[in-house]
Write an enzyme that holds these catalytic residues in place. Sequence first.
Site, PDB file in Angstrom:
ATOM      1  N   ARG A  68       0.844  -1.207   0.000  1.00  0.00           N
ATOM      2  CA  ARG A  68       0.000   0.000   0.000  1.00  0.00           C
ATOM      3  C   ARG A  68       0.873   1.248   0.000  1.00  0.00           C
ATOM      4  O   ARG A  68       0.563   2.245  -0.650  1.00  0.00           O
ATOM      5  CB  ARG A  68      -0.891   0.030   1.254  1.00  0.00           C
ATOM      6  N   MET A  93     -12.289   3.204  -3.810  1.00  0.00           N
ATOM      7  CA  MET A  93     -12.552   2.022  -2.999  1.00  0.00           C
ATOM      8  C   MET A  93     -11.284   1.330  -2.502  1.00  0.00           C
ATOM      9  O   MET A  93     -11.193   0.103  -2.547  1.00  0.00           O
ATOM     10  CB  MET A  93     -13.440   1.045  -3.796  1.00  0.00           C
ATOM     11  N   ARG A  94     -10.310   2.116  -2.054  1.00  0.00           N
ATOM     12  CA  ARG A  94      -9.097   1.534  -1.454  1.00  0.00           C
ATOM     13  C   ARG A  94      -8.957   2.047  -0.030  1.00  0.00           C
ATOM     14  O   ARG A  94      -9.200   3.236   0.225  1.00  0.00           O
ATOM     15  CB  ARG A  94      -7.827   1.965  -2.213  1.00  0.00           C
ATOM     16  N   ILE A  95      -8.536   1.143   0.854  1.00  0.00           N
ATOM     17  CA  ILE A  95      -8.207   1.564   2.214  1.00  0.00           C
ATOM     18  C   ILE A  95      -6.854   2.287   2.145  1.00  0.00           C
ATOM     19  O   ILE A  95      -5.942   1.833   1.442  1.00  0.00           O
ATOM     20  CB  ILE A  95      -8.060   0.324   3.134  1.00  0.00           C
ATOM     21  N   ASN A 110     -14.357  12.630   1.909  1.00  0.00           N
ATOM     22  CA  ASN A 110     -14.926  11.433   1.272  1.00  0.00           C
ATOM     23  C   ASN A 110     -16.439  11.557   1.315  1.00  0.00           C
ATOM     24  O   ASN A 110     -16.993  12.145   2.236  1.00  0.00           O
ATOM     25  CB  ASN A 110     -14.497  10.186   2.074  1.00  0.00           C
ATOM     26  N   HIS A 112     -19.934   9.171   1.378  1.00  0.00           N
ATOM     27  CA  HIS A 112     -20.416   7.806   1.606  1.00  0.00           C
ATOM     28  C   HIS A 112     -21.943   7.822   1.570  1.00  0.00           C
ATOM     29  O   HIS A 112     -22.561   8.735   2.130  1.00  0.00           O
ATOM     30  CB  HIS A 112     -19.910   7.284   2.957  1.00  0.00           C
ATOM     31  N   ASP A 148     -14.657   4.968   6.098  1.00  0.00           N
ATOM     32  CA  ASP A 148     -15.879   5.774   6.208  1.00  0.00           C
ATOM     33  C   ASP A 148     -16.019   6.407   7.594  1.00  0.00           C
ATOM     34  O   ASP A 148     -17.123   6.479   8.160  1.00  0.00           O
ATOM     35  CB  ASP A 148     -17.118   4.916   5.865  1.00  0.00           C
ATOM     36  N   GLU A 175     -28.830  11.197  -6.158  1.00  0.00           N
ATOM     37  CA  GLU A 175     -29.300  12.560  -6.480  1.00  0.00           C
ATOM     38  C   GLU A 175     -28.923  13.519  -5.352  1.00  0.00           C
ATOM     39  O   GLU A 175     -28.522  14.658  -5.595  1.00  0.00           O
ATOM     40  CB  GLU A 175     -30.826  12.587  -6.689  1.00  0.00           C
ATOM     41  N   ALA A 176     -29.052  13.032  -4.109  1.00  0.00           N
ATOM     42  CA  ALA A 176     -28.661  13.874  -2.961  1.00  0.00           C
ATOM     43  C   ALA A 176     -27.143  14.061  -2.927  1.00  0.00           C
ATOM     44  O   ALA A 176     -26.638  15.150  -2.621  1.00  0.00           O
ATOM     45  CB  ALA A 176     -29.164  13.258  -1.670  1.00  0.00           C
TER      46      ALA A 176
HETATM   47  C1  GAR Z   1     -21.172   6.705  -4.482  1.00  0.00           C
HETATM   48  O1  GAR Z   1     -22.471   6.339  -4.096  1.00  0.00           O
HETATM   49  C2  GAR Z   1     -20.312   6.992  -3.270  1.00  0.00           C
HETATM   50  O2  GAR Z   1     -21.014   7.586  -2.213  1.00  0.00           O
HETATM   51  C3  GAR Z   1     -19.878   5.588  -2.878  1.00  0.00           C
HETATM   52  O3  GAR Z   1     -19.574   4.981  -4.100  1.00  0.00           O
HETATM   53  C4  GAR Z   1     -20.432   5.523  -5.107  1.00  0.00           C
HETATM   54  C5  GAR Z   1     -19.538   5.961  -6.243  1.00  0.00           C
HETATM   55  O4  GAR Z   1     -20.309   6.346  -7.356  1.00  0.00           O
HETATM   56  N1  GAR Z   1     -18.736   5.623  -1.995  1.00  0.00           N
HETATM   57  C6  GAR Z   1     -18.568   4.748  -1.006  1.00  0.00           C
HETATM   58  O5  GAR Z   1     -19.311   3.798  -0.807  1.00  0.00           O
HETATM   59  C7  GAR Z   1     -17.353   5.008  -0.118  1.00  0.00           C
HETATM   60  N2  GAR Z   1     -17.350   4.137   0.987  1.00  0.00           N
HETATM   61  P1  GAR Z   1     -19.682   7.283  -8.458  1.00  0.00           P
HETATM   62  O6  GAR Z   1     -18.378   6.611  -8.892  1.00  0.00           O
HETATM   63  O7  GAR Z   1     -20.697   7.286  -9.564  1.00  0.00           O
HETATM   64  O8  GAR Z   1     -19.460   8.635  -7.861  1.00  0.00           O
END
Ligand code: GAR
Length: 221
Positions: A68, A93-95, A110, A112, A148, A175-176
Amino acid sequence: MTAKKRVGVLISGRGSNLQALIDASQAPDYPAELVLMISNVLGAKGLDRAAEADIRTCVIDHKNFGSREDFEAEMETALNEASVELLCNAGFMRILTEGFVTHWLNRHINIHPSLLPAFKGLHTHKRVLDTGAKITGCTVHFVRAAMDDGPIVVQAAVTVSPDDTEDSLAARVLEAEYKLYPHALKLVAAGEVRVEGEHVVGMTPEAGQTVLFSPPLPDTL
Ligand code: GAR
């Protein structure tokens, strides 16, 4: 107006939140400009979105690194070269290691798709539906080493309807997200919020408006 903050965006996939940031940052008075987008996944759709918007893109595939730390060192080089001041994870999506997180402490946010601290991690909407929760939403927070986790900047609440599926709920929360993330980045880039004792505090009355409701609350309850 003071200089726009130079922002780097980290993605792993579709990049629809990246698109929301691109769109918002086109306003002349938006306090942030997107100067670099790093994807850890080759062929991620977000790469096309950034290229279309003339944002420098860079693929740093974690699979090509032995640790990493090595992967993150490569990201740091790219971020340095672009003089990035603030980082946004948008579906990244990486720690990240403690070292990377500490380097970007309180300069890294970030998004979530849940009302944190509930439903951290993957398969968020399925787990929300499984519990029968009536309200969910999305959160923008400063990044900490745990997944998160970190001081909450802003949240949007989204109602769960009885006939929701994972997909319909995800679409409404997204959308939100598209409203919330540009709003959060604006607050952070303009210095309208700061972290005190692991809580985010607003420096202006507008920055105190840290919750969005979807749909809006009725005037009379
Ligand atoms: C989004 O819903 C974001 O909130 C989530 O991944 C999706 C990415 O969509 N992130 C997580 O779950 C982080 N833990 P996008 O690539 O279309 O923006």
